[in-house]
Scaffold this motif. Structure first.
Motif, PDB file in Angstrom:
ATOM      1  N   ARG A 134      46.002  32.289  43.778  1.00 37.68           N
ATOM      2  CA  ARG A 134      44.515  32.799  42.646  1.00 37.68           C
ATOM      3  C   ARG A 134      44.746  32.229  41.256  1.00 37.68           C
ATOM      4  O   ARG A 134      43.792  31.742  40.819  1.00 37.68           O
ATOM      5  N   MET A 135      46.113  32.444  40.791  1.00 38.80           N
ATOM      6  CA  MET A 135      46.184  31.863  39.236  1.00 38.80           C
ATOM      7  C   MET A 135      45.946  30.593  39.054  1.00 38.80           C
ATOM      8  O   MET A 135      45.397  30.320  38.163  1.00 38.80           O
ATOM      9  N   ARG A 136      46.687  29.796  39.915  1.00 38.13           N
ATOM     10  CA  ARG A 136      46.900  28.510  39.819  1.00 38.13           C
ATOM     11  C   ARG A 136      45.412  27.874  40.195  1.00 38.13           C
ATOM     12  O   ARG A 136      44.767  26.844  39.441  1.00 38.13           O
ATOM     13  N   LEU A 137      44.595  28.310  41.020  1.00 42.44           N
ATOM     14  CA  LEU A 137      43.293  27.631  41.219  1.00 42.44           C
ATOM     15  C   LEU A 137      42.252  28.030  40.145  1.00 42.44           C
ATOM     16  O   LEU A 137      41.627  27.304  39.609  1.00 42.44           O
ATOM     17  N   SER A 138      42.333  29.436  39.870  1.00 46.38           N
ATOM     18  CA  SER A 138      41.263  29.505  38.759  1.00 46.38           C
ATOM     19  C   SER A 138      41.840  28.978  37.303  1.00 46.38           C
ATOM     20  O   SER A 138      40.848  28.587  36.487  1.00 46.38           O
ATOM     21  N   SER A 139      43.209  28.754  37.030  1.00 44.15           N
ATOM     22  CA  SER A 139      43.502  28.041  35.768  1.00 44.15           C
ATOM     23  C   SER A 139      42.933  26.671  36.205  1.00 44.15           C
ATOM     24  O   SER A 139      42.464  25.886  34.932  1.00 44.15           O
ATOM     25  N   GLY A 140      42.717  25.902  37.256  1.00 47.22           N
ATOM     26  CA  GLY A 140      42.021  24.605  37.447  1.00 47.22           C
ATOM     27  C   GLY A 140      40.491  24.601  37.451  1.00 47.22           C
ATOM     28  O   GLY A 140      39.863  23.772  36.772  1.00 47.22           O
ATOM     29  N   ILE A 141      39.869  25.493  37.992  1.00 47.44           N
ATOM     30  CA  ILE A 141      38.725  25.452  37.985  1.00 47.44           C
ATOM     31  C   ILE A 141      37.675  26.257  37.390  1.00 47.44           C
ATOM     32  O   ILE A 141      36.676  26.386  37.004  1.00 47.44           O
ATOM     33  N   GLY A 142      38.354  27.267  36.685  1.00 51.23           N
ATOM     34  CA  GLY A 142      37.796  28.078  35.600  1.00 51.23           C
ATOM     35  C   GLY A 142      37.504  29.599  36.198  1.00 51.23           C
ATOM     36  O   GLY A 142      37.631  29.742  37.417  1.00 51.23           O
ATOM     37  N   GLY A 143      37.316  30.343  35.549  1.00 51.23           N
ATOM     38  CA  GLY A 143      36.966  31.753  36.159  1.00 51.23           C
ATOM     39  C   GLY A 143      38.065  32.663  36.130  1.00 51.23           C
ATOM     40  O   GLY A 143      39.056  32.234  35.919  1.00 51.23           O
ATOM     41  N   LYS A 144      37.938  33.867  36.756  1.00 49.26           N
ATOM     42  CA  LYS A 144      38.953  34.865  36.588  1.00 49.26           C
ATOM     43  C   LYS A 144      39.736  34.999  38.184  1.00 49.26           C
ATOM     44  O   LYS A 144      38.939  34.809  39.136  1.00 49.26           O
ATOM     45  N   PRO A 145      41.198  35.001  38.142  1.00 51.10           N
ATOM     46  CA  PRO A 145      41.675  34.952  39.679  1.00 51.10           C
ATOM     47  C   PRO A 145      41.090  36.209  40.593  1.00 51.10           C
ATOM     48  O   PRO A 145      40.773  35.814  41.892  1.00 51.10           O
ATOM     49  N   GLU A 146      40.757  37.440  39.971  1.00 56.96           N
ATOM     50  CA  GLU A 146      40.336  38.234  40.677  1.00 56.96           C
ATOM     51  C   GLU A 146      38.869  38.282  41.289  1.00 56.96           C
ATOM     52  O   GLU A 146      38.283  38.768  42.163  1.00 56.96           O
TER      53      GLU A 146
END
Ligand code: ZN
Length: 309
Positions: A134-146
């Protein structure tokens, strides 16, 4: 009435296109098997985490989609890719990987009542790696991990191997050992001699040995087990579909290079800093995309792992 609405609709269309300017390419591998090739670079808002390769099999009963991409938006890109080739509906999704872009789009298909299957071993690792993914994905595409909607497969199989016969096509879901992630599996079609390797094989771009996740020696052993299937067509986890010689050159040879050269460095008692400096400068695999970003880190990780043995 229409003329008033048109400009707004037009703007909305433009916006939608700008937000999702990326589309994966669909490549025919055999008569009924296709690869869907995403970006070979980083995760971006445009690719919605689809910086990997998936694929599908057209059976007599419908389509089997291998992996579900990273988000609901990129899962829809897979669905659209299938529609460019066949009118048959997606009947089943199979997860073969643990990294985000192999399964975190599951919710898109589960919402349509399409079953998602995987080996229990793969799902156990998906659960362990979910927070990091979740962390890695949201840091790439934007938005919050949760805010990412993440769902696990609806059906799991115990053991290391499950043979499935779907719409007249035989396929074997196999865990052959840990690869890029623990619990990564492959899907083998014995008649077509096609293997969906997931992240066991990286084509076109350099693989990444991830701290605390990828064990380089396990990955090397797993790669050799995939070779024993003697596949003729490879659909990799990243990059374009190709033959086994290409997988060997881009992944197998590189894993061997890391283990051999870092192993020698340790035997000669070279310290970490010197080894990383010397081996990072080696350009044997600089033909692979992202080598600049990843090669030095891979040497570093391999050193730490082999030293700890
Ligand atoms: Zn991957």
């Amino acid at each position: 009435m229409f003329s008033k609405l048109l400009p707004a609709t037009f703007c909305l269309l433009l916006l939608t296109q700008a937000a999702h300017a990326f589309a994966p390419t669909t490549q025919k591998v055999t008569d009924n098997v296709y690869a869907i090739v995403g970006d070979t670079g980083e995760r971006t808002p445009e690719n919605q985490g689809m910086n990997n390769t998936s694929g599908f099999i057209i059976t007599n009963d419908g389509v089997v989609l291998v992996d579900s991409s990273a988000t609901e938006a990129s899962a829809k890109m897979l669905e659209d890719a299938v529609k460019t080739v066949t009118d048959k509906p997606i009947k089943q999704v199979i997860n073969i990987g643990v990294q985000d872009h192999h399964w975190m789009g599951n919710s898109y298909f589960l919402a349509q009542k399409i079953p998602v299957s995987a080996l229990a071993k793969t799902v156990e690792s998906q659960k362990n790696q979910e927070p990091m993914n979740r962390m890695r994905l949201s840091s790439g595409i934007g938005g919050k991990p949760e805010d990412l909607k993440v769902e696990f497969p609806s059906e799991t199989f115990d053991g290391d191997e499950k043979t499935l016969s779907i719409g007249g096509t035989e396929m074997s879901l196999r865990y052959l050992g840990d690869a890029h992630f623990p619990g990564d599996a492959v899907l083998w079609l014995p008649k077509e001699k096609v293997v969906f390797t997931g992240d066991t094989v990286f084509n076109d771009r350099m693989l990444g040995v991830l701290p605390d996740i990828s064990n380089v020696k396990d990955w090397q052993a797993t790669f050799k087990k995939v070779a024993e299937l003697q596949p003729e067509h490879i659909i990799p986890g990243h990059g374009n579909p190709n033959d086994w010689a290409t997988a060997q050159k881009n992944t197998g040879d590189y894993l061997d290079w890391l283990v051999t050269n870092v192993g020698k460095s340790l035997e000669e008692m070279e310290d970490l800093g010197d080894a990383v400096k010397r081996l990072s400068a080696d350009e044997t695999f600089s033909f692979l995309k992202m080598a600049k970003e990843l090669h030095g880190r891979n040497v570093h990780q391999t050193y730490l792992q082999l030293e700890a043995e």
